[in-house]
Design an enzyme around this catalytic site. Structure first.
Site, PDB file in Angstrom:
ATOM      1  N   GLU A   1      54.862 -50.374 -76.820  1.00 17.82           N
ATOM      2  CA  GLU A   1      53.624 -49.896 -76.060  1.00 17.82           C
ATOM      3  C   GLU A   1      53.911 -48.233 -75.793  1.00 17.82           C
ATOM      4  O   GLU A   1      53.325 -47.350 -75.960  1.00 17.82           O
ATOM      5  CB  GLU A   1      53.285 -50.771 -75.039  1.00 17.82           C
ATOM      6  CG  GLU A   1      52.039 -50.250 -74.312  1.00 17.82           C
ATOM      7  CD  GLU A   1      50.589 -50.282 -75.085  1.00 17.82           C
ATOM      8  OE1 GLU A   1      50.142 -51.115 -75.359  1.00 17.82           O
ATOM      9  OE2 GLU A   1      50.078 -49.067 -75.372  1.00 17.82           O
TER      10      GLU A   1
ATOM     11  N   ASP B   1      52.241 -45.078 -77.424  1.00 11.37           N
ATOM     12  CA  ASP B   1      51.322 -44.148 -76.449  1.00 11.37           C
ATOM     13  C   ASP B   1      51.858 -42.791 -76.682  1.00 11.37           C
ATOM     14  O   ASP B   1      50.958 -41.794 -76.655  1.00 11.37           O
ATOM     15  CB  ASP B   1      51.358 -44.609 -74.984  1.00 11.37           C
ATOM     16  CG  ASP B   1      50.765 -45.995 -74.881  1.00 11.37           C
ATOM     17  OD1 ASP B   1      50.033 -46.533 -75.703  1.00 11.37           O
ATOM     18  OD2 ASP B   1      50.570 -46.649 -73.833  1.00 11.37           O
TER      19      ASP B   1
ATOM     20  N   SER C   1      45.408 -50.535 -77.898  1.00 14.13           N
ATOM     21  CA  SER C   1      46.748 -49.848 -77.445  1.00 14.13           C
ATOM     22  C   SER C   1      46.731 -48.560 -78.589  1.00 14.13           C
ATOM     23  O   SER C   1      47.458 -47.355 -78.107  1.00 14.13           O
ATOM     24  CB  SER C   1      47.675 -50.421 -77.486  1.00 14.13           C
ATOM     25  OG  SER C   1      48.034 -51.318 -76.409  1.00 14.13           O
TER      26      SER C   1
END
Ligand SMILES: *[C@@H]1O[C@H](CO)[C@@H](O)[C@H](O)[C@H]1NC(C)=O
Ligand SMILES: *[C@@H]1O[C@H](CO)[C@@H](O)[C@H](O)[C@H]1NC(C)=O
Ligand SMILES: *[C@@H]1O[C@H](CO)[C@@H](O)[C@H](O)[C@H]1NC(C)=O
Ligand SMILES: *[C@@H]1O[C@H](CO)[C@@H](O)[C@H](O)[C@H]1NC(C)=O
Length: 594
Positions: free
Chosen positions: A302, A306, A513
């Site tokens: 994640e 990002d 995400s």
């Protein structure tokens, strides 16, 4: 790790008897339940009684005297036709609006003194004093809140927390206190990148072609971008090609990270080497909040996703990665104040205490709305309003469950099946990003969460767009969602096939995400353009998006988001509860709102 539970239960029972109060203290004895669950939050089980000496970091959210003025100020500075558009508030101006009324402070101080707590020993984030933090043993918190704490266990995440299923406050304080934590919020916060969405690795030849990737013309988005997404695909599809950020001395993009997700610096360089050679050597800033760590040997999918796409889209805009602590593991039998696992509060406390804040943020985490107590959700949502009033654009992933994951049963004891919104996606003061897939044409991805809050009312800014969509549904799904609630997502971006470097290798990742940092990257470019033009950053985006920018989005008109045993909403012309207004066309948005 745990002492014999029978001994602890006995100690807890004795502590309860010891908590009986003298009759003279009527004022504080007249208690009323502040929040209670009718059933233990799903996925959690009672483990044991905590030691009465176990220290809690108790946070008291006081009623803000001028909250209505703060919300009004947020809308004024975010409304493109208002005279105050773009005149964002300073930290001091916001603090003044959220300060509690002196009567509130006085009443709460008297209550604390009654419990032998010196109000002066409680620290507060801001001079406003609207959140008090104190360290008390469990036994004291149980006495103050007329409750019994337990150690609860979440087998799926192997996580222990100290919480209660109900707490009370003196009747008099209900009008002065918004929320007390940690109490009934059993966070099951998750990243919007389910592990199941890490897709099978792509053949190396397909992804190891930086030169191919960087030469895509904006008018011809190669079909490979439909399954293998790189920064070059985003630049082509969202029409950012050729834009050169110039305000990199002031403009910043912030990524909020939780759950011990660390962003790897070496993976970022590998990513640049493979997919964005012009950015090679660019580094990010790591900020550690509330004991958050930065373990470079343990990169998170994640976190890497990002920062790689946030920066991959907005390069060379400086990027700050916030690693926020407060997550497991912790030892329930230690006597040091715990990691209380109240992640949003810890991050917001930290960020709102800064005198300057990044102009753009992305967060890819969330919970089912119904698992977040209403008082807690409202308090956190209002903190996002503070951040918006300060001039930040705040993006959240909409979620990966379509209209709802699991059996979609309510937790109010009735076990009705209803569509299940996510929080903070459902907060009206953030910009929620749903997911798409494929190119030529881009369509809604089936896991894109979207729907209607059952906590927050529909904000005016989206009424026209959303009501048109609701009217088009007729009686479809009637009773399954709350048409008068805040509807989301607001916008969308690609959510499948993202090429992410993790531990030196490339993984293909999916989930909203992917969408939130991608969309935030585009917003960071818009903010750059505005700052370069001598204007204020965009701040809270939704009012201007719905009012002035719909022509700047690629309207997504096919696909749906099934869930809860239902077919889900369908993407249609105009706003819809799968992809919102659509995906960004930077070049057009620049003309409309910069
Ligand atoms: C807020 O910022 C001030 C000044 O930088 C600092 O002294 C204080 O410790 C901060 N408070 C919190 C709660 O972070
Ligand atoms: C629907 O949303 C409104 C506005 O937030 C709220 O007041 C109401 O309680 C909700 N109704 C249901 C049934 O959830
Ligand atoms: C937004 O649209 C309104 C009219 O609906 C117009 O008056 C205003 O100038 C526009 N604002 C911007 C920043 O484009
Ligand atoms: C991309 O943006 C430019 C403005 O910068 C605009 O002229 C062009 O039409 C846009 N391209 C597409 C495919 O929409």
């Amino acid at each position: 790790m745990f002492s014999s539970s029978s001994v602890l239960v006995l100690v807890a029972l004795l502590a309860q008897f010891g908590a009986a109060k003298p009759v003279a203290e009527k004022r504080w004895d007249d208690v009323e339940v502040k929040h209670a669950w009718v059933q233990l939050p799903k996925g959690w089980e009672y483990h044991s009684a905590p030691s009465p000496d176990y220290m809690l970091e108790l946070r008291i959210g006081l009623k803000q005297d001028k909250l209505d003025d703060l919300i009004q100020a947020l809308y004024e500075v975010s409304d493109p036709i208002h005279a105050k558009y773009g005149q964002h508030l300073s930290k001091e101006q916001v603090d003044a609006l959220v300060a509690p009324h002196p009567d509130t402070t006085a009443a709460v101080n008297e209550w604390l003194e009654h419990h032998d707590i010196d109000p002066a020993s409680c620290h507060s984030r801001s001079s406003a004093g609207e959140w008090l933090t104190l360290h008390v043993p469990v036994s004291k918190a149980e006495e103050m809140l007329d409750t019994t704490y337990g150690v609860y266990y979440h087998p799926k995440s192997d996580e222990y927390v100290v919480r209660t299923t109900s707490y009370s406050l003196p009747r008099e304080l209900h009008s002065h206190i918004n929320v007390i934590t940690p109490t009934t919020y059993f966070s099951t916060m998750r990243s919007m990148k389910a592990t199941s969405f890490v897709q099978a690795p792509q053949p190396k030849t397909e992804v190891n072609a930086a030169s191919f990737a960087e030469n895509i013309s904006p008018l011809a988005v190669p079909s490979s971008c439909g399954s293998t997404v790189t920064p070059a695909c985003i630049a082509a599809l969202y029409n950012t090609t050729g834009f050169v950020p110039k305000s990199t001395a002031t403009n910043k993009l912030g990524i909020a990270g939780y759950l011990e997700e660390f962003a790897s610096d070496s993976d970022l360089q590998t990513f640049f080497k493979r997919f964005l050679t012009t950015a090679e050597g660019t580094t990010i800033t790591h900020v550690q909040v509330n004991g958050g760590e930065n373990n470079q040997n343990d990169p998170g999918v994640e976190a890497n996703l990002d920062v790689q796409y946030g920066l991959g889209v907005s390069f060379p805009t400086p990027l700050i990665y916030y690693s926020t602590g407060g997550s497991p593991p912790f030892t329930p039998d230690s006597n040091t104040p715990s990691n209380t696992n109240e992640p949003y509060l810890n991050w917001l406390d930290f960020i709102l205490n800064q005198t300057t804040v990044p102009q753009t943020f992305s967060t890819s985490y969330g919970d089912d709305e119904q698992t977040v107590p209403l008082d807690y959700a409202t308090s956190v949502c209002n903190l996002f309003a503070q951040l918006g009033a300060r001039g930040s654009s705040i993006m959240f992933s909409s979620g990966d469950d379509g209209v709802g994951g699991g059996n979609c049963e309510t937790n109010d004891g009735t076990n009705r099946v209803l569509f299940q919104p996510n929080f903070p996606a459902s907060c009206p003061f953030v910009t929620t990003v749903g997911g798409t897939t494929k190119v030529n044409p881009e369509v809604a991805v089936d896991f894109s969460s979207g729907g209607f809050s059952r906590y927050f009312a529909q904000p005016t800014y989206q009424a026209t767009a959303v009501n048109k969509f609701v009217a088009s549904l007729g009686t479809k799904f009637s009773g399954l969602f709350n048409a008068s609630g805040r509807a989301y997502p607001d916008v969308a971006a690609l959510a499948e096939g993202f090429q992410v470097v993790v531990g030196g290798g490339v993984e293909s990742v999916a989930g909203t995400s992917c969408s939130s940092p991608t969309f935030a990257g585009v917003v960071a470019l818009l903010n750059d353009a505005r700052i370069t033009a001598g204007k204020a950053p965009l701040g809270f985006l939704n009012p201007i998006f719905y009012a002035n920018a719909t022509a700047g989005f690629n309207d997504i008109v096919s696909g749906s988001n099934p869930g809860c045993g239902q077919a889900g909403f369908t993407a249609v012309a105009g706003w819809d509860a799968v992809t919102g207004l659509g995906t960004p066309n930077f070049g057009l948005l620049e003309k409309l709102i910069v």
